[in-house]
Design a protein around this motif. Structure first.
Motif, PDB file in Angstrom:
ATOM      1  N   LEU A   8       0.835  -1.207   0.000  1.00 32.65           N
ATOM      2  CA  LEU A   8       0.000   0.000   0.000  1.00 32.65           C
ATOM      3  C   LEU A   8       0.874   1.263   0.000  1.00 32.65           C
ATOM      4  O   LEU A   8       0.621   2.214  -0.750  1.00 32.65           O
ATOM      5  CB  LEU A   8      -0.915  -0.023   1.232  1.00 32.65           C
ATOM      6  CG  LEU A   8      -2.058   0.973   1.253  1.00 32.65           C
ATOM      7  CD1 LEU A   8      -3.036   0.686   0.127  1.00 32.65           C
ATOM      8  CD2 LEU A   8      -2.788   0.894   2.600  1.00 32.65           C
ATOM      9  N   VAL A  10       4.036   1.593  -1.066  1.00 31.25           N
ATOM     10  CA  VAL A  10       4.779   1.757  -2.324  1.00 31.25           C
ATOM     11  C   VAL A  10       3.834   2.097  -3.480  1.00 31.25           C
ATOM     12  O   VAL A  10       4.157   2.939  -4.327  1.00 31.25           O
ATOM     13  CB  VAL A  10       5.621   0.496  -2.626  1.00 31.25           C
ATOM     14  CG1 VAL A  10       6.271   0.574  -3.993  1.00 31.25           C
ATOM     15  CG2 VAL A  10       6.689   0.331  -1.562  1.00 31.25           C
ATOM     16  N   GLU A  11       2.667   1.474  -3.495  1.00 31.60           N
ATOM     17  CA  GLU A  11       1.714   1.788  -4.562  1.00 31.60           C
ATOM     18  C   GLU A  11       1.160   3.204  -4.437  1.00 31.60           C
ATOM     19  O   GLU A  11       0.722   3.796  -5.419  1.00 31.60           O
ATOM     20  CB  GLU A  11       0.558   0.768  -4.561  1.00 31.60           C
ATOM     21  CG  GLU A  11       0.988  -0.574  -5.123  1.00 31.60           C
ATOM     22  CD  GLU A  11      -0.123  -1.603  -5.172  1.00 31.60           C
ATOM     23  OE1 GLU A  11       0.108  -2.689  -5.714  1.00 31.60           O
ATOM     24  OE2 GLU A  11      -1.230  -1.328  -4.651  1.00 31.60           O
ATOM     25  N   SER A  12       1.177   3.755  -3.220  1.00 31.74           N
ATOM     26  CA  SER A  12       0.667   5.117  -3.024  1.00 31.74           C
ATOM     27  C   SER A  12       1.760   6.172  -3.214  1.00 31.74           C
ATOM     28  O   SER A  12       1.531   7.198  -3.846  1.00 31.74           O
ATOM     29  CB  SER A  12       0.093   5.285  -1.616  1.00 31.74           C
ATOM     30  OG  SER A  12      -0.913   4.342  -1.368  1.00 31.74           O
TER      31      SER A  12
ATOM     32  N   LEU B 159      -6.432  10.013   1.083  1.00 30.39           N
ATOM     33  CA  LEU B 159      -5.355  10.497   0.215  1.00 30.39           C
ATOM     34  C   LEU B 159      -4.583   9.315  -0.376  1.00 30.39           C
ATOM     35  O   LEU B 159      -4.302   9.276  -1.584  1.00 30.39           O
ATOM     36  CB  LEU B 159      -4.395  11.404   1.000  1.00 30.39           C
ATOM     37  CG  LEU B 159      -3.155  11.821   0.216  1.00 30.39           C
ATOM     38  CD1 LEU B 159      -3.462  12.990  -0.715  1.00 30.39           C
ATOM     39  CD2 LEU B 159      -2.004  12.188   1.134  1.00 30.39           C
ATOM     40  N   GLU B 160      -4.249   8.345   0.479  1.00 25.79           N
ATOM     41  CA  GLU B 160      -3.513   7.160   0.003  1.00 25.79           C
ATOM     42  C   GLU B 160      -4.291   6.437  -1.084  1.00 25.79           C
ATOM     43  O   GLU B 160      -3.722   5.969  -2.074  1.00 25.79           O
ATOM     44  CB  GLU B 160      -3.226   6.197   1.161  1.00 25.79           C
ATOM     45  CG  GLU B 160      -2.018   6.615   1.959  1.00 25.79           C
ATOM     46  CD  GLU B 160      -1.580   5.575   2.982  1.00 25.79           C
ATOM     47  OE1 GLU B 160      -2.187   4.489   3.063  1.00 25.79           O
ATOM     48  OE2 GLU B 160      -0.612   5.866   3.707  1.00 25.79           O
ATOM     49  N   SER B 161      -5.595   6.369  -0.898  1.00 28.87           N
ATOM     50  CA  SER B 161      -6.435   5.690  -1.884  1.00 28.87           C
ATOM     51  C   SER B 161      -6.383   6.437  -3.224  1.00 28.87           C
ATOM     52  O   SER B 161      -6.263   5.823  -4.288  1.00 28.87           O
ATOM     53  CB  SER B 161      -7.855   5.616  -1.328  1.00 28.87           C
ATOM     54  OG  SER B 161      -8.728   5.176  -2.304  1.00 28.87           O
ATOM     55  N   LEU B 162      -6.450   7.778  -3.171  1.00 35.31           N
ATOM     56  CA  LEU B 162      -6.357   8.577  -4.403  1.00 35.31           C
ATOM     57  C   LEU B 162      -5.010   8.372  -5.089  1.00 35.31           C
ATOM     58  O   LEU B 162      -4.923   8.198  -6.303  1.00 35.31           O
ATOM     59  CB  LEU B 162      -6.507  10.072  -4.092  1.00 35.31           C
ATOM     60  CG  LEU B 162      -7.900  10.635  -3.842  1.00 35.31           C
ATOM     61  CD1 LEU B 162      -7.804  12.119  -3.508  1.00 35.31           C
ATOM     62  CD2 LEU B 162      -8.782  10.448  -5.073  1.00 35.31           C
ATOM     63  N   LEU B 163      -3.946   8.391  -4.271  1.00 39.80           N
ATOM     64  CA  LEU B 163      -2.600   8.228  -4.829  1.00 39.80           C
ATOM     65  C   LEU B 163      -2.455   6.857  -5.488  1.00 39.80           C
ATOM     66  O   LEU B 163      -1.916   6.740  -6.588  1.00 39.80           O
ATOM     67  CB  LEU B 163      -1.551   8.365  -3.718  1.00 39.80           C
ATOM     68  CG  LEU B 163      -1.263   9.773  -3.204  1.00 39.80           C
ATOM     69  CD1 LEU B 163      -0.453   9.703  -1.915  1.00 39.80           C
ATOM     70  CD2 LEU B 163      -0.510  10.587  -4.254  1.00 39.80           C
ATOM     71  N   ARG B 164      -2.949   5.843  -4.799  1.00 40.27           N
ATOM     72  CA  ARG B 164      -2.788   4.485  -5.307  1.00 40.27           C
ATOM     73  C   ARG B 164      -3.538   4.302  -6.625  1.00 40.27           C
ATOM     74  O   ARG B 164      -3.009   3.762  -7.591  1.00 40.27           O
ATOM     75  CB  ARG B 164      -3.274   3.481  -4.254  1.00 40.27           C
ATOM     76  CG  ARG B 164      -2.716   2.098  -4.457  1.00 40.27           C
ATOM     77  CD  ARG B 164      -3.059   1.158  -3.319  1.00 40.27           C
ATOM     78  NE  ARG B 164      -4.466   0.813  -3.302  1.00 40.27           N
ATOM     79  CZ  ARG B 164      -5.351   1.229  -2.385  1.00 40.27           C
ATOM     80  NH1 ARG B 164      -4.972   2.027  -1.412  1.00 40.27           N
ATOM     81  NH2 ARG B 164      -6.618   0.852  -2.453  1.00 40.27           N
ATOM     82  N   ARG B 165      -4.792   4.816  -6.652  1.00 43.48           N
ATOM     83  CA  ARG B 165      -5.582   4.677  -7.884  1.00 43.48           C
ATOM     84  C   ARG B 165      -4.967   5.512  -9.011  1.00 43.48           C
ATOM     85  O   ARG B 165      -4.921   5.080 -10.163  1.00 43.48           O
ATOM     86  CB  ARG B 165      -7.034   5.091  -7.628  1.00 43.48           C
ATOM     87  CG  ARG B 165      -7.819   3.984  -6.937  1.00 43.48           C
ATOM     88  CD  ARG B 165      -9.259   4.358  -6.741  1.00 43.48           C
ATOM     89  NE  ARG B 165      -9.409   5.255  -5.606  1.00 43.48           N
ATOM     90  CZ  ARG B 165     -10.196   6.318  -5.579  1.00 43.48           C
ATOM     91  NH1 ARG B 165     -10.909   6.647  -6.623  1.00 43.48           N
ATOM     92  NH2 ARG B 165     -10.281   7.054  -4.502  1.00 43.48           N
ATOM     93  N   ARG B 167      -1.758   6.441  -9.390  1.00 40.58           N
ATOM     94  CA  ARG B 167      -0.514   5.825  -9.880  1.00 40.58           C
ATOM     95  C   ARG B 167      -0.801   4.565 -10.697  1.00 40.58           C
ATOM     96  O   ARG B 167      -0.138   4.317 -11.701  1.00 40.58           O
ATOM     97  CB  ARG B 167       0.424   5.499  -8.703  1.00 40.58           C
ATOM     98  CG  ARG B 167       1.102   6.723  -8.113  1.00 40.58           C
ATOM     99  CD  ARG B 167       2.027   6.340  -6.961  1.00 40.58           C
ATOM    100  NE  ARG B 167       3.097   5.462  -7.402  1.00 40.58           N
ATOM    101  CZ  ARG B 167       4.334   5.857  -7.696  1.00 40.58           C
ATOM    102  NH1 ARG B 167       4.651   7.129  -7.582  1.00 40.58           N
ATOM    103  NH2 ARG B 167       5.246   4.991  -8.084  1.00 40.58           N
TER     104      ARG B 167
END
Lengths: 92, 179
Positions: A8, A10-12, B159-165, B167
């Motif tokens: 999570l 690294v993917e973020s 925020l992490e969810s936005l970044l992950r999607r 990327r």
């Protein structure tokens, strides 16, 4: 730290540990040295980071000068009184 | 919350000092312009957004609470809201007067990008605004996840969810475009 959380992170945030959450950075770094899955994730993320690094902005000195001059000019004209423009804007 | 060096300047701005305000403009204008430019991909709009950001900060300075939020976070939050306003206006204009796809993004003409950089630039512009904002704030503007979440008015998890999607989508687009 486990593989799920490391994935999570690294993917973020990508492969650069400086971008990772500060309170998890040390643990995540240690984890990355002991797990082959983690190393593979880092390689994939690094590839995207390299692509993102290509999007450099060109020199913008003139733009910044124009921004500053515009603000200075508004200040000189006395149009920026506190409260006066608030009615016109939906503020943060 | 205010960086140590900024504290006195901010105190003076809050007391109405124009010279302190000019100092803040001088220190932060490049960074705010860069954010707006990466978001809009349009220098002229980015200049207007940056200028408006500082004007709004000045006229509503009594709303800024330096004990709760950093100055740079506050300025980016104003700039972000202005970028969102810009995208809404543009969507409305495009609905009223359909725009040719080539001119939709009004891209900078002074960009001298390599083909690969142009592909990355274009891929970023295809992301939904919130995903793009999250990536620009964390990757290019170097905000911590806490500050970026504060600018976007989100939890760190969101925020992490936005970044992950964001990327993940970029990865898919670039894999197709750059192969």
């Amino acid at each position: 730290m486990n593989l799920e959380r490391f994935t999570l992170i690294v993917e973020s945030y990508g492969a650069d540990s400086q971008q990772w959450p500060g309170d998890e950075r040390v643990e995540a770094l240690e984890f990355s040295r002991t797990s082959s899955d983690a190393m593979s994730l880092l390689d994939q993320a690094a590839e995207l980071d390299q692509h993102l690094a290509l999007f450099e902005l060109p020199n913008s000195e003139l733009s910044v000068q124009r921004i500053e001059m515009g603000i200075l000019s508004a200040l000189k004209q006395g149009t920026l009184k506190q409260g006066r423009l608030e009615r016109l804007f939906s503020l943060v | 919350m205010v960086e140590k060096d900024d504290r006195r300047v901010v105190e003076r701005v809050l007391a109405g000092s124009e010279s302190a305000f000019r100092q803040i403009v001088d220190q932060h204008s490049q960074r705010i312009f860069n954010y707006a430019r990466r978001m809009t991909r349009n220098s002229t709009e980015a200049e207007d957004i940056a200028q408006e950001t500082f004007i709004r900060f000045w006229v509503s300075r009594d709303r800024f609470d330096p004990s709760r939020v950093k100055l740079t976070t506050w300025l980016h939050r104003i700039a972000h809201n202005l970028c969102i306003d810009y995208f809404r206006r543009r969507q409305l204009q495009e609905r009223q007067v359909p725009v040719q796809s080539d001119s939709q993004d009004s891209p900078d003409t002074d960009y001298e990008l390599s083909i690969r950089a142009a592909v990355v630039n274009k891929a970023l512009m295809t992301l939904p605004e919130r995903q793009r904002s999250a990536i620009v704030l964390c990757h290019y503007q170097n905000f911590s996840q806490h500050d970026a979440a504060q600018i976007l008015d989100l939890s760190v998890d969101a925020l992490e969810s936005l970044l992950r999607r964001g990327r993940s989508k970029l990865k898919q687009i670039l894999a197709k475009e750059l192969e």
